[in-house]
Design a protein around this motif. Sequence first.
Motif, PDB file in Angstrom:
ATOM      1  N   UNK A  31       0.842  -1.195   0.000  1.00  0.00           N
ATOM      2  CA  UNK A  31       0.000   0.000   0.000  1.00  0.00           C
ATOM      3  C   UNK A  31       0.877   1.245   0.000  1.00  0.00           C
ATOM      4  N   UNK A  32       0.512   2.229  -0.809  1.00  0.00           N
ATOM      5  CA  UNK A  32       1.285   3.450  -0.916  1.00  0.00           C
ATOM      6  C   UNK A  32       1.430   4.172   0.409  1.00  0.00           C
ATOM      7  N   UNK A  58       7.850  18.726   7.302  1.00  0.00           N
ATOM      8  CA  UNK A  58       7.246  19.979   6.853  1.00  0.00           C
ATOM      9  C   UNK A  58       6.562  19.804   5.507  1.00  0.00           C
ATOM     10  N   UNK A  59       7.146  18.977   4.633  1.00  0.00           N
ATOM     11  CA  UNK A  59       6.519  18.743   3.333  1.00  0.00           C
ATOM     12  C   UNK A  59       7.030  17.448   2.731  1.00  0.00           C
ATOM     13  N   UNK A  60       6.201  16.923   1.861  1.00  0.00           N
ATOM     14  CA  UNK A  60       6.540  15.740   1.072  1.00  0.00           C
ATOM     15  C   UNK A  60       6.201  16.102  -0.364  1.00  0.00           C
ATOM     16  N   UNK A  61       7.189  16.004  -1.257  1.00  0.00           N
ATOM     17  CA  UNK A  61       6.865  16.330  -2.634  1.00  0.00           C
ATOM     18  C   UNK A  61       7.539  15.389  -3.606  1.00  0.00           C
ATOM     19  N   UNK A  62       6.934  15.366  -4.754  1.00  0.00           N
ATOM     20  CA  UNK A  62       7.460  14.611  -5.870  1.00  0.00           C
ATOM     21  C   UNK A  62       7.694  13.141  -5.546  1.00  0.00           C
ATOM     22  N   UNK A  63       6.683  12.501  -4.942  1.00  0.00           N
ATOM     23  CA  UNK A  63       6.782  11.063  -4.729  1.00  0.00           C
ATOM     24  C   UNK A  63       6.376  10.391  -6.025  1.00  0.00           C
ATOM     25  N   UNK A  64       7.301   9.647  -6.597  1.00  0.00           N
ATOM     26  CA  UNK A  64       7.036   8.952  -7.854  1.00  0.00           C
ATOM     27  C   UNK A  64       6.929   7.458  -7.599  1.00  0.00           C
ATOM     28  N   UNK A  65       5.826   6.863  -8.046  1.00  0.00           N
ATOM     29  CA  UNK A  65       5.627   5.423  -7.933  1.00  0.00           C
ATOM     30  C   UNK A  65       5.875   4.833  -9.312  1.00  0.00           C
ATOM     31  N   UNK A 109      10.651   3.752  -6.233  1.00  0.00           N
ATOM     32  CA  UNK A 109      10.142   5.054  -5.822  1.00  0.00           C
ATOM     33  C   UNK A 109      11.282   6.010  -5.523  1.00  0.00           C
ATOM     34  N   UNK A 110      10.953   7.284  -5.601  1.00  0.00           N
ATOM     35  CA  UNK A 110      11.864   8.331  -5.161  1.00  0.00           C
ATOM     36  C   UNK A 110      11.014   9.493  -4.662  1.00  0.00           C
ATOM     37  N   UNK A 111      11.597  10.322  -3.797  1.00  0.00           N
ATOM     38  CA  UNK A 111      10.844  11.445  -3.241  1.00  0.00           C
ATOM     39  C   UNK A 111      11.788  12.412  -2.557  1.00  0.00           C
ATOM     40  N   UNK A 112      11.246  13.586  -2.242  1.00  0.00           N
ATOM     41  CA  UNK A 112      11.934  14.577  -1.427  1.00  0.00           C
ATOM     42  C   UNK A 112      11.036  14.923  -0.254  1.00  0.00           C
TER      43      UNK A 112
END
Length: 173
Positions: A31-32, A58-65, A109-112
Motif C-alpha cells: 500500500x502506498x 514539513x513537506x513531502x513532494x514529488x513522490x514517484x511510484x 520510488x523516489x521522493x523529497x
Amino acid sequence: MSIKVKSPQVSFTIMNELVLPNDTNTLNNLMGGRLLHWMDIAAAISAQKHCNRIVVTASVDNVSFKHPIKLGDVITIEAKVTRAFNTSVEVRLDVWAENIPSGTRMRSNEAYYTFVALDSNGLTIPVPELVPETEEEIEQYAGALRRRQLRLVLAGKMLPNDAKELKALFFKE
C-alpha cells in the motif's frame, strides 16, 4: 543565529522492510500509505542525524511510484540530506524493491521530504550547514534551492517573481 559548521553526524540512512500481508492491498501490492510511512521514518532519521535535534515533517513532494512492490519483497529505503537551509533540511529518498528468490532488484520510488528542526520548546532552531563534497552531492545541493522555491511558491509563501533560481530555468536575463 546561523550555524556554519559541517554536521558531525552521518546524514545517510538505509532502512530495510519486508512486505508482509498486512502491508498489502487486495492485489498483493504494498500500500502506498505504508510505504510513505516507512519513507517518512527513514527520512526523519537522516534529518535528525544531520541536525542532532528532533525534526518534524514539513513537506513531502514529488513522490514517484514507478513499479509496484509485491508481497514478500524486501524494500530498501535510502535517505540522504541534500541541503540544509536556516531551520530546515531537504532529504532525498530512493526506494528499491528486491525479490530475493528471483534475484531481481528495481528502483520503485523516489521522493523529497523536508523537515524542520525544533528545540525543547517546540520552536524552530537553526540547523548545521551541509557541505556537499562529491559531484552528485553538489548537483543535489544546487537543485534543492530550486525545489525549495517551487515548494514555497506552490504553498503561497513566496511570490513567483521572487523565486530567482527557479525563474532562471525558464527565462534568460
